[in-house]
Design a protein around this motif. Structure first.
Motif, short mmCIF file in Angstrom:
data_model
loop_
_atom_site.label_atom_id
_atom_site.label_comp_id
_atom_site.label_asym_id
_atom_site.label_seq_id
_atom_site.Cartn_x
_atom_site.Cartn_y
_atom_site.Cartn_z
N ALA A 138 -19.44 11.31 -35.45
CA ALA A 138 -20.26 12.48 -35.77
C ALA A 138 -19.91 12.96 -37.17
O ALA A 138 -18.83 12.70 -37.69
CB ALA A 138 -20.01 13.59 -34.76
N PHE A 140 -19.28 16.06 -39.86
CA PHE A 140 -18.88 17.46 -40.04
C PHE A 140 -18.54 17.66 -41.50
O PHE A 140 -17.70 16.95 -42.06
CB PHE A 140 -17.67 17.80 -39.16
N TYR A 145 -16.56 11.30 -38.75
CA TYR A 145 -15.39 11.14 -37.90
C TYR A 145 -15.68 10.08 -36.85
O TYR A 145 -16.67 10.18 -36.10
CB TYR A 145 -15.03 12.48 -37.25
N THR A 192 -21.24 11.53 -28.68
CA THR A 192 -20.52 12.36 -29.64
C THR A 192 -21.49 13.20 -30.46
O THR A 192 -22.48 12.67 -30.95
CB THR A 192 -19.68 11.47 -30.58
N THR A 194 -21.76 17.06 -33.08
CA THR A 194 -21.17 18.24 -33.71
C THR A 194 -21.97 19.47 -33.31
O THR A 194 -23.19 19.49 -33.43
CB THR A 194 -21.17 18.10 -35.24
N ASN A 197 -18.39 24.39 -35.35
CA ASN A 197 -17.19 23.91 -36.02
C ASN A 197 -16.42 22.85 -35.23
O ASN A 197 -15.28 22.53 -35.58
CB ASN A 197 -16.25 25.09 -36.32
N TYR A 198 -17.04 22.32 -34.17
CA TYR A 198 -16.35 21.37 -33.30
C TYR A 198 -17.18 20.10 -33.11
O TYR A 198 -18.42 20.12 -33.19
CB TYR A 198 -16.07 21.98 -31.93
N ILE A 199 -16.49 19.01 -32.82
CA ILE A 199 -17.12 17.76 -32.41
C ILE A 199 -16.78 17.53 -30.95
O ILE A 199 -15.60 17.56 -30.56
CB ILE A 199 -16.64 16.58 -33.28
N TYR A 200 -17.80 17.31 -30.14
CA TYR A 200 -17.63 17.10 -28.71
C TYR A 200 -17.73 15.61 -28.38
O TYR A 200 -18.62 14.92 -28.90
CB TYR A 200 -18.66 17.90 -27.92
N ARG A 220 -13.02 18.31 -27.06
CA ARG A 220 -13.53 19.06 -28.21
C ARG A 220 -12.54 18.91 -29.35
O ARG A 220 -11.38 19.32 -29.25
CB ARG A 220 -13.70 20.54 -27.84
N ASP A 222 -11.43 19.73 -33.25
CA ASP A 222 -11.57 20.67 -34.35
C ASP A 222 -11.18 19.95 -35.64
O ASP A 222 -9.99 19.74 -35.90
CB ASP A 222 -10.65 21.88 -34.10
#
Length: 337
Positions: A138, A140, A145, A192, A194, A197-200, A220, A222
């Protein structure tokens, strides 16, 4: 009147008979969706796709780009739009040969495609050693990432727990960095996305020595703090799927190994809870995925519930306001579209 949420079928991708284990990216500068890699058949000959398929959402039509990929280890690659020194491009990470290839070694290549000029160049290769099939990824803050993956070479096959960061603006030779944080469960084939402010990281597969599993885990990550947390598990394990977002909620559709399902799960980060949404029209796994804005989620191709390679082009549209002007008393009734 709002346009109701739900799945619909659009013009099928023109790959013959279909395409699986590909990925897709929507490129705002052209208003088109680009589908890369994958394969139309599982066994040689022809068990790789070098064409770039181009979908026009407005015209609901397909074309084939003049540029083709130059390598054949293109199954399970990952596509993302990032901005490098020369502007926005589509970056294509890794890839693997099909299951019928005598050499299972995945690729470390990072391809950089410019849909405007048609140019295809390379960025720094993924440093993962041994090379692996990317697990999930994903964007960010204009960095990509890459999470986990499947290494088919070590010990008969292992899944990874690593987190890599790719920076397209960094100088050549320094675009990748390995994060000190690890996923709590090694796995690949992760949904995956975003959100804020997080990637799940939803679900995914471990390798048990004979087959891929379907995991219920949700994590999750950060990117700013470089920390990872475990959230509420998915009601039913799944993998080989994709995750989308409307900016608030997480949507994960289909997937499941080895027999595709049509369930769509919806996760609410604020409540840390799951529910189900409208199922897909066709059960698929290992489909190419992308989204347009926060209200159109595409699932293209993939294996269907009979494990056949499909050409479906399914889109989930969220309920959005109708932009048609209100009709007057002397005008024909306006129709929402």
């Amino acid at each position: 009147t709002p346009v109701p949420a739900g799945w619909s079928l659009k013009a099928p991708i023109t790959a013959d008979p279909g395409l699986t284990r590909a990925d897709a990216a929507y490129f705002p500068d052209t208003g088109r969706i680009y589908v890369f890699g994958g394969r139309p058949v599982d066994s040689p000959p022809g068990n790789y796709n070098q064409n770039i398929y181009v979908y026009d959402p407005g015209a609901n039509s397909w074309a084939t780009a003049s540029t083709t990929l130059t390598d054949t280890r293109v199954s399970n690659l990952q596509a993302a739009v990032l901005t490098g020194p020369s502007g926005p491009r589509i970056y294509l990470f890794g890839g693997s040969p099909s299951s019928g290839d005598p050499d299972p070694t995945p690729s470390d290549i990072v391809r950089v495609y410019d849909p405007v000029s048609g140019s295809l160049t390379n960025a720094d290769p993924w440093p993962q050693n041994p090379t692996a099939v990317p697990g999930g990824g994903a964007v960010f803050n204009n960095k990509y990432y890459l999470f986990g993956g499947f290494d088919p070479l070590t010990g008969g096959g292992i899944t990874l727990d690593t987190i890599w960061e790719f920076d397209p603006m960094a100088a050549p030779g320094s675009q990748w960095s390995l994060k000190s944080t690890h996923m709590s469960l090694d796995r690949g084939y992760i949904g995956t996305v975003t959100i804020g402010n997080y990637i799940y990281l939803a679900g995914g597969s471990q390798w048990d020595g004979a087959a891929l599993t379907n995991e219920t885990i949700l994590e999750r990550y950060d990117p700013t703090a470089n920390t990872i947390s475990t959230m509420a598990p998915i009601p039913t394990g799944s993998s080989n799927w994709s995750a989308y977002t409307d900016g608030t909620m997480l949507y994960a559709a289909g997937g499941f190994f080895p027999t595709a399902i049509d369930i769509m799960y919806i996760y609410d980060p604020a409540a840390n809870s799951w529910s189900t949404g409208q199922p897909m029209l066709q059960a698929v796994r290992n489909y190419a995925s992308t989204q347009i804005g926060n209200n159109q989620f595409y699932a293209i191709g993939g294996y269907d519930s009979a494990s056949a390679i499909s050409n479906y082009n399914q889109v989930y549209s969220l309920s959005i306001p109708c932009l048609t002007p209100t009709a007057t008393a002397t005008s024909p009734a306006a129709t929402a579209r």
